[in-house]
Write an enzyme that holds these catalytic residues in place. Structure first.
Site, short mmCIF file in Angstrom:
data_model
loop_
_atom_site.label_atom_id
_atom_site.label_comp_id
_atom_site.label_asym_id
_atom_site.label_seq_id
_atom_site.Cartn_x
_atom_site.Cartn_y
_atom_site.Cartn_z
N ARG A 1 50.72 68.43 65.86
CA ARG A 1 51.72 67.48 66.39
C ARG A 1 52.52 68.09 67.54
O ARG A 1 52.94 67.41 68.46
CB ARG A 1 52.70 67.09 65.30
N LYS B 1 56.43 81.19 64.71
CA LYS B 1 55.50 80.13 65.16
C LYS B 1 56.26 79.11 65.99
O LYS B 1 55.82 78.73 67.09
CB LYS B 1 54.87 79.44 63.96
N ASN B 2 57.40 78.64 65.51
CA ASN B 2 58.09 77.53 66.16
C ASN B 2 58.86 77.93 67.42
O ASN B 2 59.41 77.06 68.09
CB ASN B 2 59.00 76.81 65.16
N CYS C 1 52.34 62.85 59.74
CA CYS C 1 51.69 63.91 58.96
C CYS C 1 52.17 63.76 57.52
O CYS C 1 52.89 62.80 57.19
CB CYS C 1 52.05 65.29 59.51
N ILE D 1 66.20 65.71 56.30
CA ILE D 1 65.53 65.74 57.61
C ILE D 1 64.28 64.86 57.61
O ILE D 1 64.10 64.03 58.52
CB ILE D 1 65.16 67.19 58.01
N ASP E 1 62.52 73.63 56.35
CA ASP E 1 61.27 74.39 56.19
C ASP E 1 61.36 75.41 55.06
O ASP E 1 60.36 76.04 54.73
CB ASP E 1 60.90 75.12 57.49
N ARG F 1 57.11 61.09 61.69
CA ARG F 1 57.26 61.99 62.84
C ARG F 1 57.20 61.25 64.18
O ARG F 1 56.39 61.53 65.05
CB ARG F 1 56.20 63.10 62.80
N ARG G 1 47.93 77.83 59.26
CA ARG G 1 48.52 77.28 60.49
C ARG G 1 49.80 78.02 60.84
O ARG G 1 50.15 78.15 62.00
CB ARG G 1 48.83 75.79 60.31
C1 EPZ Z 1 60.37 70.95 64.27
O1 EPZ Z 1 59.65 69.74 64.13
C2 EPZ Z 1 59.55 72.03 63.58
N1 EPZ Z 1 58.24 72.15 64.24
C3 EPZ Z 1 59.36 71.67 62.11
O2 EPZ Z 1 58.66 72.73 61.48
C4 EPZ Z 1 60.74 71.55 61.46
O3 EPZ Z 1 60.58 71.17 60.11
C5 EPZ Z 1 61.56 70.50 62.22
O4 EPZ Z 1 61.64 70.85 63.61
C6 EPZ Z 1 62.98 70.39 61.69
O5 EPZ Z 1 63.63 71.63 61.79
C7 EPZ Z 1 58.18 72.84 65.40
O6 EPZ Z 1 59.16 73.34 65.92
C8 EPZ Z 1 56.82 72.96 66.02
P1 EPZ Z 1 62.48 67.04 64.64
P2 EPZ Z 1 60.06 68.44 65.00
O7 EPZ Z 1 62.09 66.33 65.88
O8 EPZ Z 1 60.65 68.85 66.28
C9 EPZ Z 1 63.15 62.46 63.52
C10 EPZ Z 1 56.97 73.73 60.20
O9 EPZ Z 1 56.71 73.71 59.00
N2 EPZ Z 1 62.73 62.16 64.90
O10 EPZ Z 1 63.61 68.01 64.69
O11 EPZ Z 1 58.89 67.52 64.99
C11 EPZ Z 1 62.03 63.06 62.68
O12 EPZ Z 1 61.22 62.03 62.12
C12 EPZ Z 1 57.36 72.46 60.92
O13 EPZ Z 1 56.95 74.76 60.92
C13 EPZ Z 1 62.73 60.83 65.34
O14 EPZ Z 1 63.06 59.91 64.59
O15 EPZ Z 1 61.21 67.82 64.08
C14 EPZ Z 1 62.78 63.84 61.63
O16 EPZ Z 1 63.19 62.95 60.61
C15 EPZ Z 1 57.34 71.26 59.98
N3 EPZ Z 1 62.35 60.57 66.62
C16 EPZ Z 1 64.02 64.35 62.38
O17 EPZ Z 1 64.14 63.52 63.55
C17 EPZ Z 1 61.98 61.55 67.49
O18 EPZ Z 1 61.66 61.25 68.66
C18 EPZ Z 1 63.93 65.80 62.84
O19 EPZ Z 1 62.69 65.96 63.50
C19 EPZ Z 1 61.98 62.89 67.02
C20 EPZ Z 1 62.38 63.18 65.73
#
Ligand code: EPZ
Length: 417
Positions: A92, A22-23, A116, A326, A304, A121, A396
């Site tokens: 998202r 998916k990702n 979420c 994370i 995840d 996020r 999803r």
């Molecule tokens: C991706 O989300 C994945 N989703 C998530 O999978 C996964 O859990 C996550 O990466 C971590 O591996 C997709 O790829 C569609 P991040 P993403 O930006 O990109 C903070 C699932 O179940 N952050 O790597 O949204 C954030 O709050 C989903 O398939 C900021 O502060 O995650 C988090 O604490 C859930 N500011 C950390 O960084 C920003 O601008 C990592 O988030 C961006 C992120």
């Protein structure tokens, strides 16, 4: 709303094939916006999030169609720079259209995705990086408004590792003028998979899959045919399920290199795991050992998989400490596991899991995608029946998970709501 009923106590046996990731599919479908022609993507999982993505891309003017597990995305008709709230709120990851819209149309108006269940996020790092490339960014009325004459390459340091933040900038920088250097970029396999497709399209990218990525902007990208990589989190979910039920399962078509941290930790918990090419054979032991865990960006143990691992630890010998580094709120599944008899104490972002002899079936509520999977795993090992409600979360990100578990001998069925 559908629910899933699980009768616990059966050891999983047999083999199961892993679907496309998916990702990886989400950003790769969006990358179709960067091309003036029909891209063909194969091994795309049939999920609600894929449908949502296709709906959004169509709204923006692209032509999308899905037949089986093949999706065509033609970005030639891209003519709308606005991603509205009613589409973005469903998923998202819709924020991934921001970079391509600014790169191709020089402007974008994308609804802020909002938080979420697992956390706030924010997307501040996406916006800061896009501004570094020359976009003028404004936040108004719940929307991000971005515009530029032409994106120009820049040196960008991500304060935090962000998967979709890295992906957004990879797509924007691919069509920027000049060189972009990313520091502290995400190394997840899904980021590398997107970069590989962009390179196939004609982008010039070095270092994807490492923290330092260099992108030489080009004038245009051409459409391609590409296959989506296997889903490492789905594969990991089956590994955890085989170990937790003391089963004997062969997981087919996984990319084992993407699962090293997961395989290592579940081996420490006592399961025998053999890797044979793209197949993984998992033989669970009757005695599960407690193992401490900390989630980290790739190649560390994936967040995840945290909830699924917690289920494995819930009936282990001894206690384990699970730290979620994370996301700030990714223990929502703990309350439901406690209702099934798990002994879990939370302090901040750390959970102390004391193994209990067994879990007991109960009606439980899914709250997010991976928490849903964890509740099904808990049902597989619990006494009597577990009823998992709100399984639209599950749909999803997992394609027909209950059918795959049925193939492995589980007593599990979906009740249409
Ligand atoms: C991706 O989300 C994945 N989703 C998530 O999978 C996964 O859990 C996550 O990466 C971590 O591996 C997709 O790829 C569609 P991040 P993403 O930006 O990109 C903070 C699932 O179940 N952050 O790597 O949204 C954030 O709050 C989903 O398939 C900021 O502060 O995650 C988090 O604490 C859930 N500011 C950390 O960084 C920003 O601008 C990592 O988030 C961006 C992120």
């Amino acid at each position: 709303m559908d629910k899933i009923l699980v009768q616990g106590g059966r050891k999983l046996k047999g083999s199961v094939a892993v679907s496309g990731a998916k990702n990886a599919a989400l950003p790769i479908l969006v990358s179709g916006l960067l091309c003036d022609g029909p891209n063909t993507f194969t091994n795309v999982p049939d999920l609600r999030d894929i449908q949502s993505t296709m709906q959004l891309l169509t709204h923006l003017g692209a032509r999308c169609q899905m037949e089986g597990h093949t999706v065509q995305v033609d970005g030639a008709g891209l003519n709308n720079h606005e991603a509205p709230y009613d589409l973005v709120r469903k998923m998202r990851a819709s924020i991934l259209v921001l970079g391509p819209l600014v790169a191709r149309l020089k402007k974008a108006r994308v609804s802020l995705p909002g938080g979420c269940a697992i956390g706030a996020r924010p997307i501040n790092l996406h916006l800061k990086a896009l501004a570094s490339l020359g976009a003028v960014i404004e936040l108004a009325h719940g929307y991000v408004e971005a515009s530029c004459d032409r994106l120009r390459g820049a040196e960008i340091y991500f304060d935090l590792v962000t998967v979709t933040g890295t992906e957004n900038i990879l797509m924007a920088a691919a069509l920027a003028e000049g060189t972009t250097i990313l520091h502290n970029a995400a190394c997840e396999p899904e980021v590398k998979a997107l970069a590989d497709v962009l390179v196939q399209m004609g982008a010039r990218i070095q270092g994807a899959g490492t923290p330092e990525i260099v992108i030489e902007g080009v004038e245009r990208l051409h459409p391609v045919t590409a296959r989506i990589i296997p889903d490492r989190i789905e594969a990991g979910t089956f590994i955890a399920a085989a170990a937790a039920t003391s089963g004997d399962v062969v997981i087919q078509g996984a990319e084992t290199d993407h699962l090293e941290a997961v395989i290592h930790k579940i081996r420490l918990a006592g399961a025998s795991i053999e890797v044979q090419g793209g197949d993984i054979r998992v033989q669970g032991s009757d005695l599960i050992k407690s193992v401490d865990l900390k989630t980290l960006p790739y190649p560390g143990f994936p967040t995840d998989m945290q909830a699924q691992f917690m289920v494995l630890m819930s009936t282990a010998q001894g206690s384990s400490i699970i730290s979620e580094t994370i996301f700030e709120n990714r223990f929502i599944h703990v309350g439901e596991l406690r209702r099934m008899g798990a002994d879990i104490t939370i302090t901040g972002n750390t959970a102390l899991v004391k193994g209990v002899p067994h879990l007991s079936g109960a009606p439980v509520m899914a709250t997010d995608l991976r928490a849903s999977a964890c509740l099904i795993l808990a049902g597989l090992i619990a006494d009597n029946t577990t009823e998992v409600n709100r399984v639209y979360h599950l749909d999803r990100g997992y394609e027909a998970l209950e059918v795959k578990f049925q193939q492995l001998g589980a007593a599990i069925r979906r009740v249409k709501g």
